[in-house]
Design a protein around this motif. Structure first.
Motif, PDB file in Angstrom:
ATOM      1  N   ALA A 273     -14.258   4.879  14.787  1.00 47.96           N
ATOM      2  CA  ALA A 273     -14.326   3.474  14.374  1.00 47.96           C
ATOM      3  C   ALA A 273     -13.423   3.166  13.183  1.00 47.96           C
ATOM      4  CB  ALA A 273     -15.773   3.105  14.026  1.00 47.96           C
ATOM      5  N   MET A 274     -12.741   4.179  12.630  1.00 43.74           N
ATOM      6  CA  MET A 274     -11.891   3.961  11.455  1.00 43.74           C
ATOM      7  C   MET A 274     -10.461   3.616  11.867  1.00 43.74           C
ATOM      8  SD  MET A 274     -12.880   6.964   8.760  1.00 43.74           S
ATOM      9  CE  MET A 274     -14.577   7.452   8.474  1.00 43.74           C
ATOM     10  N   PRO A 275      -9.916   2.507  11.381  1.00 42.24           N
ATOM     11  CA  PRO A 275      -8.484   2.249  11.597  1.00 42.24           C
ATOM     12  C   PRO A 275      -7.644   3.201  10.752  1.00 42.24           C
ATOM     13  CG  PRO A 275      -9.474   0.519  10.260  1.00 42.24           C
ATOM     14  CD  PRO A 275     -10.593   1.410  10.689  1.00 42.24           C
ATOM     15  N   ILE A 276      -6.551   3.668  11.330  1.00 45.34           N
ATOM     16  CA  ILE A 276      -5.600   4.536  10.632  1.00 45.34           C
ATOM     17  C   ILE A 276      -4.253   3.836  10.619  1.00 45.34           C
ATOM     18  CG2 ILE A 276      -4.498   6.800  10.540  1.00 45.34           C
ATOM     19  CD1 ILE A 276      -6.832   7.893  12.166  1.00 45.34           C
ATOM     20  N   LYS A 277      -3.696   3.648   9.436  1.00 47.70           N
ATOM     21  CA  LYS A 277      -2.421   2.965   9.272  1.00 47.70           C
ATOM     22  C   LYS A 277      -1.385   3.919   8.676  1.00 47.70           C
ATOM     23  CE  LYS A 277      -4.707  -0.915  10.152  1.00 47.70           C
ATOM     24  NZ  LYS A 277      -4.576  -1.671  11.422  1.00 47.70           N
ATOM     25  N   LEU A 278      -0.127   3.572   8.831  1.00 50.94           N
ATOM     26  CA  LEU A 278       0.976   4.313   8.224  1.00 50.94           C
ATOM     27  C   LEU A 278       1.752   3.378   7.310  1.00 50.94           C
ATOM     28  CD1 LEU A 278       2.880   6.804   8.004  1.00 50.94           C
ATOM     29  CD2 LEU A 278       4.141   5.858   9.958  1.00 50.94           C
ATOM     30  N   MET A 279       1.957   3.797   6.063  1.00 55.73           N
ATOM     31  CA  MET A 279       2.768   3.029   5.122  1.00 55.73           C
ATOM     32  C   MET A 279       4.245   3.201   5.478  1.00 55.73           C
ATOM     33  SD  MET A 279       3.443   1.106   2.610  1.00 55.73           S
ATOM     34  CE  MET A 279       1.797   0.815   1.980  1.00 55.73           C
ATOM     35  N   VAL A 280       4.933   2.095   5.797  1.00 57.80           N
ATOM     36  CA  VAL A 280       6.330   2.176   6.209  1.00 57.80           C
ATOM     37  C   VAL A 280       7.290   1.572   5.179  1.00 57.80           C
ATOM     38  CG1 VAL A 280       5.773   2.270   8.660  1.00 57.80           C
ATOM     39  CG2 VAL A 280       6.162   0.042   7.583  1.00 57.80           C
ATOM     40  N   HIS A 281       6.762   1.037   4.075  1.00 56.41           N
ATOM     41  CA  HIS A 281       7.655   0.543   3.028  1.00 56.41           C
ATOM     42  C   HIS A 281       8.401   1.734   2.425  1.00 56.41           C
ATOM     43  CE1 HIS A 281       9.051  -1.211  -0.760  1.00 56.41           C
ATOM     44  NE2 HIS A 281       8.827  -2.399  -0.224  1.00 56.41           N
ATOM     45  N   PRO A 282       9.714   1.615   2.166  1.00 56.05           N
ATOM     46  CA  PRO A 282      10.472   2.772   1.665  1.00 56.05           C
ATOM     47  C   PRO A 282      10.128   3.179   0.240  1.00 56.05           C
ATOM     48  CG  PRO A 282      11.876   0.819   1.743  1.00 56.05           C
ATOM     49  CD  PRO A 282      10.596   0.455   2.436  1.00 56.05           C
ATOM     50  N   GLN A 283       9.563   2.278  -0.559  1.00 58.31           N
ATOM     51  CA  GLN A 283       9.298   2.587  -1.971  1.00 58.31           C
ATOM     52  C   GLN A 283       7.881   2.187  -2.394  1.00 58.31           C
ATOM     53  OE1 GLN A 283      11.462   4.362  -3.368  1.00 58.31           O
ATOM     54  NE2 GLN A 283      13.286   3.981  -2.166  1.00 58.31           N
ATOM     55  N   PRO A 284       6.855   2.673  -1.730  1.00 58.83           N
ATOM     56  CA  PRO A 284       5.498   2.254  -2.118  1.00 58.83           C
ATOM     57  C   PRO A 284       5.096   2.742  -3.505  1.00 58.83           C
ATOM     58  CG  PRO A 284       5.395   4.052  -0.539  1.00 58.83           C
ATOM     59  CD  PRO A 284       6.827   3.617  -0.597  1.00 58.83           C
ATOM     60  N   GLY A 285       5.629   3.891  -3.938  1.00 58.52           N
ATOM     61  CA  GLY A 285       5.297   4.397  -5.260  1.00 58.52           C
ATOM     62  C   GLY A 285       5.807   3.495  -6.368  1.00 58.52           C
ATOM     63  N   LEU A 286       7.020   2.966  -6.196  1.00 60.46           N
ATOM     64  CA  LEU A 286       7.576   2.054  -7.195  1.00 60.46           C
ATOM     65  C   LEU A 286       6.806   0.737  -7.218  1.00 60.46           C
ATOM     66  CD1 LEU A 286      11.420   2.629  -6.665  1.00 60.46           C
ATOM     67  CD2 LEU A 286       9.931   3.624  -8.410  1.00 60.46           C
ATOM     68  N   ILE A 287       6.514   0.212  -6.038  1.00 62.06           N
ATOM     69  CA  ILE A 287       5.742  -1.028  -5.957  1.00 62.06           C
ATOM     70  C   ILE A 287       4.362  -0.824  -6.591  1.00 62.06           C
ATOM     71  CG2 ILE A 287       4.546  -2.588  -4.362  1.00 62.06           C
ATOM     72  CD1 ILE A 287       7.402  -3.255  -4.340  1.00 62.06           C
ATOM     73  N   GLY A 288       3.723   0.311  -6.266  1.00 64.90           N
ATOM     74  CA  GLY A 288       2.392   0.573  -6.784  1.00 64.90           C
ATOM     75  C   GLY A 288       2.374   0.806  -8.287  1.00 64.90           C
ATOM     76  N   ALA A 289       3.407   1.458  -8.814  1.00 64.39           N
ATOM     77  CA  ALA A 289       3.488   1.650 -10.262  1.00 64.39           C
ATOM     78  C   ALA A 289       3.578   0.304 -10.959  1.00 64.39           C
ATOM     79  CB  ALA A 289       4.692   2.526 -10.606  1.00 64.39           C
ATOM     80  N   ALA A 290       4.384  -0.597 -10.403  1.00 62.01           N
ATOM     81  CA  ALA A 290       4.499  -1.934 -10.980  1.00 62.01           C
ATOM     82  C   ALA A 290       3.180  -2.696 -10.866  1.00 62.01           C
ATOM     83  CB  ALA A 290       5.619  -2.708 -10.292  1.00 62.01           C
ATOM     84  N   ALA A 291       2.508  -2.599  -9.722  1.00 56.35           N
ATOM     85  CA  ALA A 291       1.224  -3.281  -9.543  1.00 56.35           C
ATOM     86  C   ALA A 291       0.206  -2.785 -10.568  1.00 56.35           C
ATOM     87  CB  ALA A 291       0.704  -3.058  -8.123  1.00 56.35           C
ATOM     88  N   ALA A 292       0.190  -1.477 -10.810  1.00 60.21           N
ATOM     89  CA  ALA A 292      -0.734  -0.914 -11.787  1.00 60.21           C
ATOM     90  C   ALA A 292      -0.410  -1.412 -13.195  1.00 60.21           C
ATOM     91  CB  ALA A 292      -0.681   0.614 -11.742  1.00 60.21           C
ATOM     92  N   TYR A 293       0.874  -1.462 -13.529  1.00 56.79           N
ATOM     93  CA  TYR A 293       1.284  -1.920 -14.856  1.00 56.79           C
ATOM     94  C   TYR A 293       0.871  -3.373 -15.077  1.00 56.79           C
ATOM     95  CZ  TYR A 293       4.156  -3.294 -18.817  1.00 56.79           C
ATOM     96  OH  TYR A 293       4.567  -3.789 -20.028  1.00 56.79           O
ATOM     97  N   PHE A 294       1.192  -4.246 -14.136  1.00 54.24           N
ATOM     98  CA  PHE A 294       0.912  -5.666 -14.333  1.00 54.24           C
ATOM     99  C   PHE A 294      -0.587  -5.949 -14.334  1.00 54.24           C
ATOM    100  CE2 PHE A 294       5.376  -6.196 -12.761  1.00 54.24           C
ATOM    101  CZ  PHE A 294       5.871  -6.712 -13.956  1.00 54.24           C
ATOM    102  N   ALA A 295      -1.352  -5.189 -13.554  1.00 53.87           N
ATOM    103  CA  ALA A 295      -2.801  -5.372 -13.593  1.00 53.87           C
ATOM    104  C   ALA A 295      -3.355  -4.985 -14.959  1.00 53.87           C
ATOM    105  CB  ALA A 295      -3.453  -4.524 -12.494  1.00 53.87           C
ATOM    106  N   GLN A 296      -2.867  -3.892 -15.495  1.00 53.36           N
ATOM    107  CA  GLN A 296      -3.301  -3.448 -16.812  1.00 53.36           C
ATOM    108  C   GLN A 296      -2.793  -4.386 -17.900  1.00 53.36           C
ATOM    109  OE1 GLN A 296      -1.388   0.122 -18.550  1.00 53.36           O
ATOM    110  NE2 GLN A 296      -3.438   0.944 -18.776  1.00 53.36           N
ATOM    111  N   ASP A 297      -1.566  -4.827 -17.755  1.00 49.90           N
ATOM    112  CA  ASP A 297      -0.941  -5.714 -18.742  1.00 49.90           C
ATOM    113  C   ASP A 297      -1.719  -7.010 -18.879  1.00 49.90           C
ATOM    114  OD1 ASP A 297       2.346  -7.173 -19.189  1.00 49.90           O
ATOM    115  OD2 ASP A 297       1.062  -6.176 -20.628  1.00 49.90           O
TER     116      ASP A 297
END
Length: 331
Positions: free
Chosen positions: A303-327
């Protein structure tokens, strides 16, 4: 820096590549990246050397802050890349980089931030299970192989995503079939302790190949390097390499299912540097069967959906998301 736009520097530091970019929040509230600068980790003496190289390639850039996604525990005073020789003091990094604010996080923690913040929803490819979107309120496991093996997960509390970094790749490798038994026996000759990452990682396929070759009467001394095995496996031209890739995918499927159970997840996202090269293998029945083969909990796994991350730079996007959320939380 463009007028009226606060730009930060983001980095995704792994054992193979160190990725850097400028990042800012778009008017719509998403994350925008400048052109990534990708540097081979082994070609630089350490982070400071790579950081200088990145800055020299930028024009009129005075970062408002920085966020670094690191392949390893980011909460230690002394950081060393798990799969490379870079080492530095996190306590002095803010001054060393000459930025006013700094966010440090694990690399898969960063990917989980990108997914949980919903900025990359369109970059999730459906792989298996029901074709539902990721659950809004339940736990999601994030796992995937690259130079090493990354594992994180996120949940929500009162609508706010709670991101959990882990070093789950370093649990004990647990064999379930005769190929696994041979892998474990071979790796025990070289390591005091055999972790899951010794098998599910870029170099791990060499251990799988060697075990299968020996079971078929070959010699471990004839094992090609991991890079060559990946090439042979992806082209399908060599039967042992094909079998090694099939075993790799099944082992990852089992591990993803194990972590979904352990973390109380209701969905899984696959990521990592190798992930996008394995799309057709993840989508094949063997991966999902290994994921779901959890005895009395099969129906729950199915019953669990399984997805694949296909963005080439998810780590960079996620680092920025973490920074701005904290900021914003501090303002």
């Amino acid at each position: 820096m463009s007028a009226g736009r606060l730009e930060i520097a983001v980095a995704d530091i792994g054992g193979t590549n160190a990725r850097f970019a400028r990042a800012w929040q778009s008017k719509e509230g998403g994350i925008a990246l400048g052109d990534p600068v990708i540097l081979a980790t082994r070609e630089y003496s350490g982070f400071a050397d790579a950081w200088r190289t990145f800055l020299l390639q930028q024009q009129q850039f005075e970062p408002h802050g920085a966020a670094l996604a690191l392949a390893g525990p980011a909460n230690l005073d002394r950081f060393k890349l798990t799969n490379a020789n870079w080492e530095f003091d996190t306590a002095t990094l803010l001054d060393d980089m000459a930025v006013p604010r700094l966010t440090l996080l694990n690399d898969f923690e960063a990917i989980a931030h990108a997914i949980a913040s919903n900025v990359l929803a369109e970059d999730l490819m459906h792989i298996a299970g029901p074709p539902d979107p990721l659950p809004r309120d339940d736990t999601v496991t994030v796992i995937g192989p690259g130079t090493g093996l990354g594992i994180a997960y996120y949940s929500r509390h009162r609508g706010k995503p709670l991101i959990h970094a882990t070093e789950g790749a370093h649990i004990d490798f647990a064999p379930v079939d005769r190929i696994d038994d041979a892998i474990l026996a071979a790796l025990r000759k070289r390591h005091d302790r055999v972790s899951l990452e010794r098998v599910i990682s870029g170099d791990g396929i060499a251990a799988i190949y060697s075990a299968i070759a020996q079971l078929e009467g070959g010699s471990a001394e004839e094992t090609p390097g991991a890079r060559q095995i990946w090439q042979l496996a992806m082209t399908g031209d060599e039967p042992v390499a094909r079998a090694a890739l099939a075993q790799f995918v099944k082992t990852l499927g089992r591990a993803a299912g194990d972590y979904a159970l352990a973390q109380g997840a209701s969905a899984v996202v696959l990521a990592g540097g190798i992930g996008q090269r394995l799309v057709k293998h993840y989508a094949a029945p063997a991966f999902h069967e290994a994921f779901c083969n959890k005895g009395r909990y099969r129906a729950m796994m199915e019953a669990m959906p399984i997805k694949l991350m296909v963005h080439p730079q998810p780590g960079l996007i996620g680092a920025a998301a973490a920074y701005f959320a904290q900021d914003h939380a501090q303002e």
